[in-house]
Motif scaffolding. Structure first.
Motif, mmCIF file in Angstrom:
data_model
loop_
_atom_site.group_PDB
_atom_site.id
_atom_site.type_symbol
_atom_site.label_atom_id
_atom_site.label_comp_id
_atom_site.label_asym_id
_atom_site.label_seq_id
_atom_site.Cartn_x
_atom_site.Cartn_y
_atom_site.Cartn_z
ATOM 1 N N ARG A 100 -34.153 28.376 14.849
ATOM 2 C CA ARG A 100 -33.579 27.088 15.257
ATOM 3 C C ARG A 100 -33.407 27.044 16.772
ATOM 4 O O ARG A 100 -32.846 27.975 17.370
ATOM 5 N N GLY A 101 -33.895 25.954 17.371
ATOM 6 C CA GLY A 101 -33.808 25.803 18.830
ATOM 7 C C GLY A 101 -32.560 25.050 19.244
ATOM 8 O O GLY A 101 -31.697 24.709 18.424
ATOM 9 N N GLU A 102 -32.459 24.770 20.527
ATOM 10 C CA GLU A 102 -31.273 24.081 21.072
ATOM 11 C C GLU A 102 -31.631 23.496 22.438
ATOM 12 O O GLU A 102 -32.461 24.070 23.157
ATOM 13 N N TYR A 103 -31.006 22.372 22.789
ATOM 14 C CA TYR A 103 -31.093 21.851 24.158
ATOM 15 C C TYR A 103 -29.795 22.122 24.901
ATOM 16 O O TYR A 103 -28.706 21.943 24.336
ATOM 17 N N TYR A 104 -29.910 22.525 26.143
ATOM 18 C CA TYR A 104 -28.786 22.546 27.086
ATOM 19 C C TYR A 104 -29.191 21.638 28.242
ATOM 20 O O TYR A 104 -30.381 21.542 28.567
ATOM 21 N N TRP A 105 -28.211 21.031 28.898
ATOM 22 C CA TRP A 105 -28.507 20.307 30.145
ATOM 23 C C TRP A 105 -27.320 20.407 31.088
ATOM 24 O O TRP A 105 -26.161 20.463 30.658
ATOM 25 N N GLY A 106 -27.643 20.482 32.363
ATOM 26 C CA GLY A 106 -26.614 20.631 33.389
ATOM 27 C C GLY A 106 -25.967 19.288 33.682
ATOM 28 O O GLY A 106 -26.662 18.267 33.781
ATOM 29 N N VAL A 107 -24.643 19.278 33.817
ATOM 30 C CA VAL A 107 -23.906 18.037 34.070
ATOM 31 C C VAL A 107 -23.204 18.085 35.431
ATOM 32 O O VAL A 107 -23.302 17.149 36.224
ATOM 33 N N GLN A 108 -22.499 19.161 35.703
ATOM 34 C CA GLN A 108 -21.783 19.304 36.985
ATOM 35 C C GLN A 108 -21.778 20.765 37.377
ATOM 36 O O GLN A 108 -21.703 21.640 36.525
ATOM 37 N N GLY A 109 -21.842 21.024 38.689
ATOM 38 C CA GLY A 109 -21.750 22.400 39.164
ATOM 39 C C GLY A 109 -23.100 23.110 39.152
ATOM 40 O O GLY A 109 -24.139 22.516 38.827
ATOM 41 N N GLU A 110 -23.042 24.384 39.513
ATOM 42 C CA GLU A 110 -24.273 25.190 39.632
ATOM 43 C C GLU A 110 -24.179 26.408 38.735
ATOM 44 O O GLU A 110 -23.126 27.057 38.700
ATOM 45 N N GLY A 111 -25.274 26.721 38.085
ATOM 46 C CA GLY A 111 -25.220 27.890 37.213
ATOM 47 C C GLY A 111 -26.584 28.425 36.888
ATOM 48 O O GLY A 111 -27.594 28.057 37.509
ATOM 49 N N MET A 112 -26.589 29.275 35.887
ATOM 50 C CA MET A 112 -27.830 29.910 35.481
ATOM 51 C C MET A 112 -27.788 30.075 33.957
ATOM 52 O O MET A 112 -26.773 30.547 33.412
ATOM 53 N N LEU A 113 -28.857 29.646 33.316
ATOM 54 C CA LEU A 113 -29.002 29.878 31.872
ATOM 55 C C LEU A 113 -29.772 31.185 31.721
ATOM 56 O O LEU A 113 -30.902 31.300 32.208
ATOM 57 N N PRO A 150 -16.079 24.163 38.768
ATOM 58 C CA PRO A 150 -16.420 24.320 37.348
ATOM 59 C C PRO A 150 -17.865 23.897 37.059
ATOM 60 O O PRO A 150 -18.368 22.936 37.639
ATOM 61 N N LEU A 151 -18.518 24.664 36.197
ATOM 62 C CA LEU A 151 -19.872 24.315 35.738
ATOM 63 C C LEU A 151 -19.724 23.644 34.370
ATOM 64 O O LEU A 151 -19.100 24.211 33.466
ATOM 65 N N ILE A 152 -20.278 22.450 34.251
ATOM 66 C CA ILE A 152 -20.212 21.734 32.970
ATOM 67 C C ILE A 152 -21.636 21.536 32.462
ATOM 68 O O ILE A 152 -22.510 21.118 33.229
ATOM 69 N N PHE A 153 -21.847 21.866 31.199
ATOM 70 C CA PHE A 153 -23.160 21.588 30.615
ATOM 71 C C PHE A 153 -23.005 21.067 29.189
ATOM 72 O O PHE A 153 -22.002 21.327 28.522
ATOM 73 N N GLY A 154 -24.003 20.315 28.751
ATOM 74 C CA GLY A 154 -24.025 19.793 27.397
ATOM 75 C C GLY A 154 -24.957 20.632 26.529
ATOM 76 O O GLY A 154 -25.838 21.338 27.037
ATOM 77 N N ALA A 155 -24.741 20.555 25.224
ATOM 78 C CA ALA A 155 -25.592 21.286 24.278
ATOM 79 C C ALA A 155 -25.784 20.438 23.033
ATOM 80 O O ALA A 155 -24.885 19.709 22.620
ATOM 81 N N CYS A 156 -26.968 20.531 22.451
ATOM 82 C CA CYS A 156 -27.228 19.881 21.167
ATOM 83 C C CYS A 156 -28.040 20.854 20.315
ATOM 84 O O CYS A 156 -29.070 21.361 20.762
ATOM 85 N N TRP A 157 -27.525 21.147 19.132
ATOM 86 C CA TRP A 157 -28.176 22.141 18.282
ATOM 87 C C TRP A 157 -28.110 21.699 16.821
ATOM 88 O O TRP A 157 -27.305 20.847 16.465
#
Ligand code: S6P
Ligand code: ZN
Length: 192
Positions: A100-113, A150-157
């Motif tokens: 099963r896959g998943e989407y992440y997307w960056g919303v605010q801040g800087e980070g690394m997946l 703060p780093l904010i990201f969304g996820a959909c799985w």
């Protein structure tokens, strides 16, 4: 529901902090005391306030976990900070149903997946507001905050993905994201 009715959505995102609000939102948080064994430097870890917040998650789980065909949605906020030279990050997991896959997307801040395949090859993708990340099947994933806010990201799985946290608890990722010369850098982990 009445035919031809026009409704307000039952959930929405708060545009200040992108927290989910509305009916049936689940909130969870991870503090330093909940992340024992995840970071490399135990001395630096033990010096931090155990109550310090590292990240929190809001999720909308409209169907029972395990239901085939449903979707889950979440937002995660990771605080800026480091344990020694290793950035604050999520626990990380494989999906229990590996395909099963998943989407992440960056919303605010800087980070690394940070991503690792089943052969323990690890790589990372930069996250920034608007970045989009498709996490393929059988890929472990965790996110680190490499910025100063703060780093904010969304996820959909999918609702039958499930989470395998144990594999990461036992073996970790094969690489760690540390700050070196003021820049994020992946280095090989010491074996656990
Ligand atoms: C769930 C999705 C996210 C994470 C969250 C925290 O599949 O990937 O909502 O749960 O970012 O990470 P973790 O690794 O502690 O679950
Ligand atoms: Zn996941």
């Amino acid at each position: 529901m009445l035919h031809n009715s026009i409704l307000e959505p039952s959930q929405s995102l708060n545009k200040e902090n992108w927290y989910l609000q509305g009916e049936g939102i689940i909130h969870s948080e991870k503090r330093i005391k909940n992340l024992k064994g995840i970071f490399d430097n135990d001395d630096a870890f033990n010096k931090l306030d155990p109550e310090m917040l590292v990240y929190n998650v809001q999720a909308h789980l409209p169907v029972k976990e395990g239901t085939p065909g449903g979707l889950f949605f979440g937002t995660t906020t990771i605080q800026p900070g480091k344990v020694g030279n290793e950035y604050f990050m999520t626990h990380g997991h494989f999906h229990a149903n590996g395909d099963r896959g998943e989407y992440y997307w960056g919303v605010q801040g800087e980070g690394m997946l940070i991503l690792m395949d089943v052969n323990r090859m690890t790589w990372a993708e930069r996250m920034f507001p608007g970045s989009l990340h498709y996490i393929n099947s059988n890929i472990a994933h965790r996110v680190a905050n490499t910025g100063t806010s703060p780093l904010i990201f969304g996820a959909c799985w999918v609702s039958d993905a499930g989470h395998d946290y144990e594999e990461i608890e036992q073996h970790g990722f094969s690489s760690r994201l540390i700050e070196q010369n003021k820049k994020p850098c992946l280095i090989d982990s010491k074996s656990k």
